[in-house]
Enzyme design. Structure first.
Site, mmCIF file in Angstrom:
data_model
loop_
_atom_site.group_PDB
_atom_site.id
_atom_site.type_symbol
_atom_site.label_atom_id
_atom_site.label_comp_id
_atom_site.label_asym_id
_atom_site.label_seq_id
_atom_site.Cartn_x
_atom_site.Cartn_y
_atom_site.Cartn_z
ATOM 1 N N ARG A 31 8.958 2.940 -7.532
ATOM 2 C CA ARG A 31 9.718 4.160 -7.816
ATOM 3 C C ARG A 31 11.137 3.872 -8.277
ATOM 4 N NH1 ARG A 31 9.358 7.807 -2.602
ATOM 5 N NH2 ARG A 31 10.067 5.826 -1.724
ATOM 6 N N GLY B 105 -3.320 -10.788 7.803
ATOM 7 C CA GLY B 105 -3.296 -12.089 8.458
ATOM 8 C C GLY B 105 -1.884 -12.642 8.526
ATOM 9 N N LYS C 34 0.217 -6.301 16.705
ATOM 10 C CA LYS C 34 1.021 -7.516 16.897
ATOM 11 C C LYS C 34 2.503 -7.248 16.647
ATOM 12 C CE LYS C 34 1.421 -8.140 12.287
ATOM 13 N NZ LYS C 34 2.629 -8.330 11.464
ATOM 14 N N SER D 299 10.174 -12.415 10.248
ATOM 15 C CA SER D 299 9.565 -11.178 10.724
ATOM 16 C C SER D 299 10.622 -10.107 10.968
ATOM 17 C CB SER D 299 8.796 -11.445 12.026
ATOM 18 O OG SER D 299 8.495 -10.235 12.683
#
Length: 349
Positions: free
Chosen positions: A31, A139, A194, A257
């Site tokens: 966008r 994964g 997770k 992460s």
């Protein structure tokens, strides 16, 4: 194969690189006009992958109709909270174009409010005449490492074997290995839950706790994932694989992460609202914590880490109270979780 990548974030961009390397005709949809221009003219996406150069064969558009018309397969790399609206819009376009495509999503979370998995959301919003199958690719796969072509292994799951085999064939190469998995529920649930444990580990890391503590929370967190996942219909053995323990390790133990980083920021005293606003990317674990907490209440499942994190994030539970409530719980057996679920699964065969 002509493939459209719906989303120009870090993971979508890294996966576009994999597909392009494999010789597919890749068109990205985004966008943001500046991002689309940068991909087309400068062959980079510096907001998400700072030092990565894209092949000139990867093109981008800000016209969703053009992107849908291009792709034989649509890879949906958008946040969970945007998935329903995106699917609804794509469905209208597919109907207008009288077109049927393979859908593959790479989102990791549960929809807030409905608690639905992403494939369930897609099934609700897409007409059966408009898709051949709905698959997930999931994964242990940080976008930063995928873009550097570091060895990565993931799984794909779908209802139909033919769909997941097409996804497997499209993505697999010498540095990006793809396994197929029949357990669509388990693959999606493992990828979603997770993120909850990763936030908790980030908090512990930020507060100075050691490897002993983090290892314990990861291990017991896997039990919680398996309890809820199995109740939702997953095969408990899935959680011992790439989309279970594999994705849990990579998400809970790495600065790549965003969920782990969110936890560390919380431990430093930053507010959740400020973290979400400044992160620049969606922290899926926040909404998933709320959804999983509500599901644990609905199913009457013991999920102490998830419950404590929910209270910490949304009910102002202090770090001291959270730690005490986990460590001073009633005595129980270690096998009252994943190991027992696996044994029951094996014994039933």
């Amino acid at each position: 194969m002509k493939i459209s990548m719906i989303g120009t974030g870090s993971f979508g961009t890294s996966l576009a690189m994999v597909l392009d390397e494999n010789g597919h005709d890749v068109l990205m949809y985004g966008r943001n006009d500046d991002t689309v221009h940068e991909i087309n003219q400068e062959h980079s996406n510096k907001n998400y992958l700072k030092d990565i150069k894209l092949n000139e064969t990867i093109k981008a558009t800000n016209d969703l109709e053009v992107a849908v018309a291009h792709g034989e397969m649509l890879v949906l790399a958008v946040p969970v909270k945007a998935m329903r609206t995106m699917a609804r819009t794509i469905n209208v376009i597919l109907t207008e174009q009288n077109k049927k495509v393979l859908i593959c999503h790479v989102a990791k979370g549960l929809e807030l409010g409905t608690h639905k998995r992403v494939s369930e959301v897609l099934q609700e919003e897409l007409s059966e005449n408009n898709y051949t199958d709905i698959a997930v690719l999931s994964g242990p796969s940080h976008a930063e490492e995928v873009s550097l072509m570091l060895p990565t292994t993931v799984s794909t799951a779908s209802v139909n074997e033919s769909g997941r085999k097409i996804v497997q064939d499209a993505f697999i190469n010498k540095h990006f290995r793809v396994y197929e998995n029949k357990d669509l529920i388990g693959v999606e649930v493992g990828g979603a839950l997770k993120n909850i444990i990763a936030i908790a580990i980030g908090i512990l890391d930020g507060l100075g706790f050691g490897d002993n503590t983090k290892s314990a929370v990861i291990t017991r967190g896997l039990h919680e994932i398996a309890r809820l996942g199995t109740k939702m219909g997953a095969d408990p053995l899935t959680f011992m694989g790439l989309t279970g323990v594999g994705d849990l390790i990579v998400t809970a133990m790495s600065e790549h992460s965003r969920n782990f980083r969110c936890g560390k920021m919380l431990a430093s005293g930053q507010s959740l609202d400020d973290i979400i606003e400044n992160m620049g990317m969606v922290v899926e674990g926040v909404n998933t914590t709320k959804a999983a907490y509500e599901l644990s209440q609905q199913f009457d499942i013991d999920m102490p880490i998830t419950n404590v994190l929910y209270l910490y994030l949304f009910e102002e539970l202090s770090e001291e109270e959270a730690f005490y409530s986990l460590m001073m719980r009633d005595k129980t057996s270690e096998t009252d979780g994943l190991i027992a679920l696996m044994k029951n699964r094996i014994d039933s065969e």
